[in-house]
Write a protein that holds these residues in place. Sequence first.
Motif: not given
Length: 248
Positions: A45-51, A99-107
């Motif tokens: 909701f921050s990384g992917v959302n902002h991206g 968005m890429i970093v957001g997904v990396a954070i989730m993983i």
Amino acid sequence: MSTGTISSDLTKRGSLQMTKERLSFHNLNATRMIATAIGVFFGLFSGVNHGFFEVLQGNKPTDGLFIYAIGEAQRFWPLASEGAFTLIPNFLITGIASMIVGVAIMIWSIWFLPTRHGRAVFLGLFILSFLVGGGIGQVAFFIPAWAFATRMGKPLTWWRNVLPRSTWPFLSRLWVVTLVLAAIVMLIGLEMAIFGLFPGLTDPVRIENTAMLFVFSAAILCVVSFIAGFGHELQRMEQNNREETSHG
């Protein structure tokens, strides 16, 4: 088989199931669960959302380090903006990176947080997210989450002295409640920030202020959840020590 026997058997099975559920909850590492939840939540909701909103603004320059993830053409209400900081001078590229970093954070939060360098990488990924347009507000959440997560697997000596033993059972039940409340409250704040909708409010300034209040409340609830989680961890460690002593 008599009715009494069947009833007794069902009672025993129900009791056994409840015992297994209690043991399963008891064995949860609360600190890891809370840090993971925060990582997944803000990765999405921050990384992917902002991206996502930055990508919608297209292949154009950002005209500065401070940007608004939501452009004028994408706004659902006058004050929708989602402020962010980025070192990448292009909305499309910074959006993809966010968005890429957001997904990396989730993983990383789900599978690698407990590893040797798990907490350091967790913090590093969030800092990277901040630097590529992942949002400013997440800072109030990922720094405390990292700080508390560094206590994962530690004896919690300081907290053992601060939190009275009599509070541990209550805190052990509280951390889940406050974590769920934090997620709900944060989602309401995000909805207001993006769509500007809240029952009974029409003035944009009041909506913005209320959204900030929800975000601030969510940050406090996350801290309370971590502290309550330490109570759970202390009770878990004490119970495990008693079991080891009894088996020894």
